[in-house]
Design an enzyme around this catalytic site. Sequence first.
Site, PDB file in Angstrom:
ATOM      1  N   ARG A 139     -81.819  38.960 -21.285  1.00  0.00           N
ATOM      2  CA  ARG A 139     -82.872  39.690 -20.559  1.00  0.00           C
ATOM      3  C   ARG A 139     -82.750  41.197 -20.641  1.00  0.00           C
ATOM      4  NH1 ARG A 139     -81.665  35.022 -18.216  1.00  0.00           N
ATOM      5  NH2 ARG A 139     -83.346  33.580 -18.748  1.00  0.00           N
ATOM      6  N   GLU A 201     -76.698  24.549 -14.521  1.00  0.00           N
ATOM      7  CA  GLU A 201     -76.925  23.186 -14.997  1.00  0.00           C
ATOM      8  C   GLU A 201     -75.638  22.561 -15.523  1.00  0.00           C
ATOM      9  OE1 GLU A 201     -79.401  25.677 -15.369  1.00  0.00           O
ATOM     10  OE2 GLU A 201     -80.077  24.521 -13.637  1.00  0.00           O
ATOM     11  N   ASN A 289     -80.162  27.680  -8.243  1.00  0.00           N
ATOM     12  CA  ASN A 289     -80.196  26.310  -7.727  1.00  0.00           C
ATOM     13  C   ASN A 289     -78.795  25.738  -7.514  1.00  0.00           C
ATOM     14  OD1 ASN A 289     -80.533  26.342 -10.834  1.00  0.00           O
ATOM     15  ND2 ASN A 289     -79.597  24.365 -10.396  1.00  0.00           N
ATOM     16  N   ASP A 331     -85.198  21.977  -8.287  1.00  0.00           N
ATOM     17  CA  ASP A 331     -84.735  23.062  -9.162  1.00  0.00           C
ATOM     18  C   ASP A 331     -85.595  24.320  -9.002  1.00  0.00           C
ATOM     19  OD1 ASP A 331     -83.189  24.449 -11.063  1.00  0.00           O
ATOM     20  OD2 ASP A 331     -84.696  24.031 -12.603  1.00  0.00           O
ATOM     21  N   ARG A 358     -89.444  30.929  -7.361  1.00  0.00           N
ATOM     22  CA  ARG A 358     -89.875  29.778  -8.162  1.00  0.00           C
ATOM     23  C   ARG A 358     -90.555  28.750  -7.277  1.00  0.00           C
ATOM     24  NH1 ARG A 358     -85.827  28.993 -12.712  1.00  0.00           N
ATOM     25  NH2 ARG A 358     -85.695  26.784 -12.244  1.00  0.00           N
TER      26      ARG A 358
END
Length: 617
Positions: A139, A201, A289, A331, A358
């Site tokens: 990013r 994850e 998350n 998530d 989100r």
Amino acid sequence: MKKPVKSWLIATTVASVLAVPGLSHANKEVEALTKDPKNFATWGLDYAGTRYSTLDQINTSNVKNMQVAWTFSTGMLRGHEGGPLVVGDVVFIHTPYPHRVYALDQGTQSVIWEYTYSGEKDTDQAQVISVMCCDVVNRGLAYGDGKILLAQGDATLVALDAKTGKVVWKVKNGEPKVGMTSTNAPLVVKDKVITGIAGGEFGVRGFLAAYNLKDGSLAWKKYSMGPDADVGLNPEKTMTWTDGKLAPVGKDSSTKTWKGDQWKLGGGTTWGWFAYDPQLNMVYYGSGNPGTWNPTQRPGDNKWSMSLWGRDADTGEAKWVYQMTPHDEWDYDGINEVVLVDQKVKGQDRKLLVHFDRNGFGYTLDRTNGELLVAEKYDKAVNWATHVDMKSGRPQVADKYSTDKNGADVNTKGVCPAALGSKDQQPVAFSPKTGLFYIPGNHVCMDYEPFEVEYTAGQPYVGATLSMYPAGVDAKTGEKNGSHNLGVFTAWDATTGKIVWSKDEPFSVWAGAVATAGDLVFYGTLEGYVKAVDAKTGEELYKFKTPSGIIGNVNTWSYKGKQYVGVLSGLGGWAGIGMAAGLEGGSEGLGAVGAYRSLGNFTKLGGTFTVFSLPNK
């Protein structure tokens, strides 16, 4: 490895602009650079992350004449997130992992120096790529103290000499063999560089770290969950919003919300963006998350995943924390950027923090203490919660869309938004002229089926199968309309929580926006268009199709009295993972491949930096 490129330019304009200041003034240097619209010296243009430029040479009356000034191929495929940094006469651009960084001379559009990533002897690039969730994106860069900072995919942080590209120092911020990677854009604050970690994850326990800019030594490191000391929580002084007021978080506020020691695999990673208020000396960001995505395996609120933070920049101690999505079941990773603005709320001047999560809610908080002021849906398709209870600060979850209540191995259908959120990492822009925020968004829903998963270091710790599809409702009203658009671009009043206008897009708007004093807002689209719209009305005034889909941030600056607009195109990221990684199954790419399959009819892979300006008179 550095590839020096002979250039007489090194000794002239570059050296004069990138003079090395004293370390104690590094933040003053960055602050000064961000106040000069000639530059674009941080990911957010300024420490507040407003992405607002005072340049107005390109405006609503003449943007239709904008044209390509020059281009530069990055030589890399895969997704190009982030945007160019501009410091004086030099433009710095970066690529996905394995990275390259180019310092480009604006006068000649030639390469001053090129940095090419080289891992340590024990670094397996294929292994690193295998644990980079959602493409091998990065990013962006940071600048400070004559150095360019890059958080590399292998979880190292490297400082490059801004004049030569030579590696000044490199430190290991995480271990990719257990799933840790780096994709964030660092931020230089005072004599430190702030960075995070990715890997939610893979059961990674997230943290925020500050390294000394001089030599890369660790200054402080604070986790998102765990014992109070690890997290930087003071049980009596760290505040949170509860029962209609601010109150101390209390002892063991994190560990007691997890079953046993599950917090050790708790996620809450920090792969997004960071903002800083010099007056309050506080750093702000969101944590991601919890692990796993199967909520039935981890009872409790899972604090402090999915939270907004205000930390002391010198020590990392938390001043306040607010959890947006307790016990996440979808998530709804909380890492999206925060923007610091001063506006009136209910007639009172407030120092605000604005965040578009989100989970589909736009949050407005008092950034001095974490007081919750506004929490409203910025896309009316959102259905997983009816509203946020302003007294408790908790979302009111709709049972029908609770993947926990429905249980493991049950496919919960029609959840809105999808896991990639009503907005993902793509940063918003704020215009003080209109008082509005401009949100590049997704308009996507999902089916979500959690399943039991066991933790193995370095292996996916997801535990859910997803499929995604268009929301099929009006983003402004939530009423079904049979639409097929996957994206929407929205103007939002953060003081009232109201949508002012919105504009449908065929695909998710995965590119960061920038607003200008020319009453324009620029953004990019997944098909590859750079667009300019009227900041007041949303009317589209300009578009141009770049060589590939855009998931990078549109930035603007000036050089020798002329305003430029630049963006990295190069399809990839979560939305473009199907094409980027060659995936074909509808539920692959964590559910994104099926929804975005038709992108291949409109664009292909390939990194290009495209710069626009008005024609010469």
